[in-house]
Motif scaffolding. Sequence first.
Motif, short mmCIF file in Angstrom:
data_model
loop_
_atom_site.label_atom_id
_atom_site.label_comp_id
_atom_site.label_asym_id
_atom_site.label_seq_id
_atom_site.Cartn_x
_atom_site.Cartn_y
_atom_site.Cartn_z
N ARG A 562 0.81 -1.22 0.00
CA ARG A 562 0.00 0.00 0.00
C ARG A 562 0.84 1.27 0.00
NH1 ARG A 562 -2.12 0.53 4.43
NH2 ARG A 562 -1.74 -1.39 5.62
N ASP A 563 2.16 1.10 0.14
CA ASP A 563 3.02 2.28 0.15
C ASP A 563 3.06 2.91 -1.25
OD1 ASP A 563 5.90 3.56 -0.24
OD2 ASP A 563 5.47 3.51 1.91
N PRO A 564 2.80 4.24 -1.36
CA PRO A 564 2.75 4.89 -2.70
C PRO A 564 4.08 4.82 -3.44
CG PRO A 564 2.66 6.51 -0.92
CD PRO A 564 2.48 5.19 -0.28
N VAL A 566 6.31 2.43 -3.23
CA VAL A 566 6.46 1.06 -3.73
C VAL A 566 5.57 0.85 -4.94
CG1 VAL A 566 6.13 -1.37 -3.16
CG2 VAL A 566 7.12 0.18 -1.47
N GLN A 567 4.35 1.38 -4.89
CA GLN A 567 3.45 1.24 -6.02
C GLN A 567 4.02 1.92 -7.27
OE1 GLN A 567 -0.30 2.77 -4.69
NE2 GLN A 567 -0.74 0.98 -3.37
N GLN A 568 4.66 3.09 -7.05
CA GLN A 568 5.27 3.78 -8.19
C GLN A 568 6.40 2.95 -8.80
OE1 GLN A 568 6.70 7.68 -7.25
NE2 GLN A 568 7.35 8.15 -9.36
N LEU A 569 7.22 2.31 -7.94
CA LEU A 569 8.30 1.45 -8.45
C LEU A 569 7.75 0.27 -9.24
CD1 LEU A 569 10.69 1.33 -5.35
CD2 LEU A 569 11.14 2.41 -7.56
N LYS A 570 6.65 -0.29 -8.77
CA LYS A 570 6.05 -1.41 -9.47
C LYS A 570 5.56 -0.98 -10.86
CE LYS A 570 4.42 -4.32 -5.65
NZ LYS A 570 3.23 -4.92 -5.05
N GLU A 571 4.91 0.20 -10.90
CA GLU A 571 4.37 0.65 -12.18
C GLU A 571 5.48 1.06 -13.15
OE1 GLU A 571 1.80 3.83 -11.14
OE2 GLU A 571 0.30 2.56 -10.14
N THR A 572 6.54 1.69 -12.61
CA THR A 572 7.60 2.20 -13.49
C THR A 572 8.52 1.09 -13.98
OG1 THR A 572 7.55 4.28 -12.26
CG2 THR A 572 9.49 3.86 -13.67
N PHE A 573 8.92 0.21 -13.09
CA PHE A 573 9.92 -0.79 -13.45
C PHE A 573 9.37 -2.22 -13.52
CE2 PHE A 573 12.18 2.66 -11.26
CZ PHE A 573 13.07 3.05 -12.25
#
Length: 589
Positions: A562-564, A566-573
């Motif tokens: 749920r960390d934003p 971490v979510q950004q890392l998932k979406e980007t990479f």
Amino acid sequence: MSYQVLARKWRPRTFHELVGQTHVQRALVNALDQGRLHHAYLFTGTRGVGKTTLARILAKCLNCTAGGKGDEGVTSTPCGQCDSCRTIDEGRFVDLIEVDAASRTKVEDTRELLDNVQYAPTQGRYKVYLIDEVHMLSTSSFNALLKTLEEPPPHVKFLLATTDPHRLPPTVLSRCLQFTLKHLPPERVVEHLTHVLGEEGIAFEESALWLLGKAAEGSMRDAMSLTDQAIAFGQGVVHHADVAAMLGTLDHRHVLALVETLAEVDVARLLEEVARLAEQGPDFAAVLDDVTAILHRLAVAQMVPDAVDSGHGDRETVLALAARFTAEDVQLYYQIGIQGRGDMAHAPDLRSALEMTLMRMLAFRPQGVPRPPATPLPLQPERPAEPPPASPIPKSEPALEPARDAAPEPDSTLEAAPEPASQPAPEPVIETAVETAPVPPEPDPAAPEPREPAASDRLDHAGWLDGFAALGLGGLTRSLAANCQLKHDDGATLELRLDPEQAAMQAEIHETRIARALAAQGLKRRVAFTPEPLDPTLETPRQRESRLAQARHARALDTLNRDPHVQQLKETFGATFIDNGVTPARGTD
């Protein structure tokens, strides 16, 4: 009539008389019964386990005439009465050619042997070539044998025997069916010797047979030869003392006495036992080997009591000794013994090396410096707890007891308090204490009252789970207690239901350690284990720890997901979590 030694008199004549080689017996019997006969067999194993005996039995099976003529006459149960069986037993069978490869290593000998292969058997069904110690043949001899060994005439069988199969060329090994004969354990040797001596009408002591079984080192022929020697040495009787003197072995009871001194943590007696041993002029390195061997058996007795062997007829003694050691002590002593055995080469003399190794075991034992114990188990750390034996009953606040056990100096100040009570100066101090706490004199006269709150102080299973971590247990004791459920607490005894799979580790020392830890938490209890199936509706401390750890891990994963950032890392990479790599921080719920 001349005397025939036991090894020859009791040599097996059929497969069913073999001792301890069931795997080979089964394969050969099935092959003979089904008519699936190979042209070359290789029997391997150490001396005296039955290689040549098996080959001769197989030769009788192939040539016994009781089953009829032709190939269909082959049997797995030779009669032993026909001409073929009797002449094979007597060593006069023409078509059984026994060759000692150790004395006929030249290629010319092998060629001479093979010149007669093409001729049909004279007396039997098959011409059998039994080549003993075949690994002694030269390279040229093996090369001369290869072709015939691979494609012999239908009336020829090769039976090879060797104690060193690694010296045979792979080309020979690939042309044979190989059977590896096993070492015979002392139990099987003693069992067979008991039968033989009973049939011979010779009196014996069972402990003497165990000495012979150990000395044989897996060889039944050696065991029978040693038994012959023991009978002559003891004038027709096999006694333990005679066999020990004949073999030059140390009396096993001396080694057990050394191990007992380790259990009692008695250094003075230990040195006395070593001095008694020195009078017999033993090999001190062998004594240390015997001590470490017993330590290994103690470890087995603690973990799997049913697996303890009776190598010296002392199984019950070993089981009794195992209960007087902790598992940690046994493992430590064994490691020190193995290390000390290697250090003996650098010691000034072997006796001092043995003494130093044994004293090192006691000096480094987990429970501290050794002292002569008053009980069979080394419980010296409990000595400070002896002064307050009468205090557990009159105490109304059990939390004060561990404070007195841990710090004896405050006890002396409390004992000194009654003396100034008669003086005028301390009286105001006590009176001021009465003002702040109106009931100071009640703890001493309130002896019968602790039984009333004892009912509420009794521990339940939830309290056992909640307070387990605070007990501060460690090592094998913690592992054992973590697999227990609280069964009953009557205020005097805390009964723990122990997982039966862990029952082998049960020992009095663990009960003592748990009781000591409970006393430090203000609960004076005697602890007792009851091995029985666990209640499936209740958790053990280990099960609870595992469940809570999984819950913490799941919460940590959810927090990260749920960390934003971490979510950004998932979406980007396109990153993903490795679940096993996520470790909750200490102190997180």
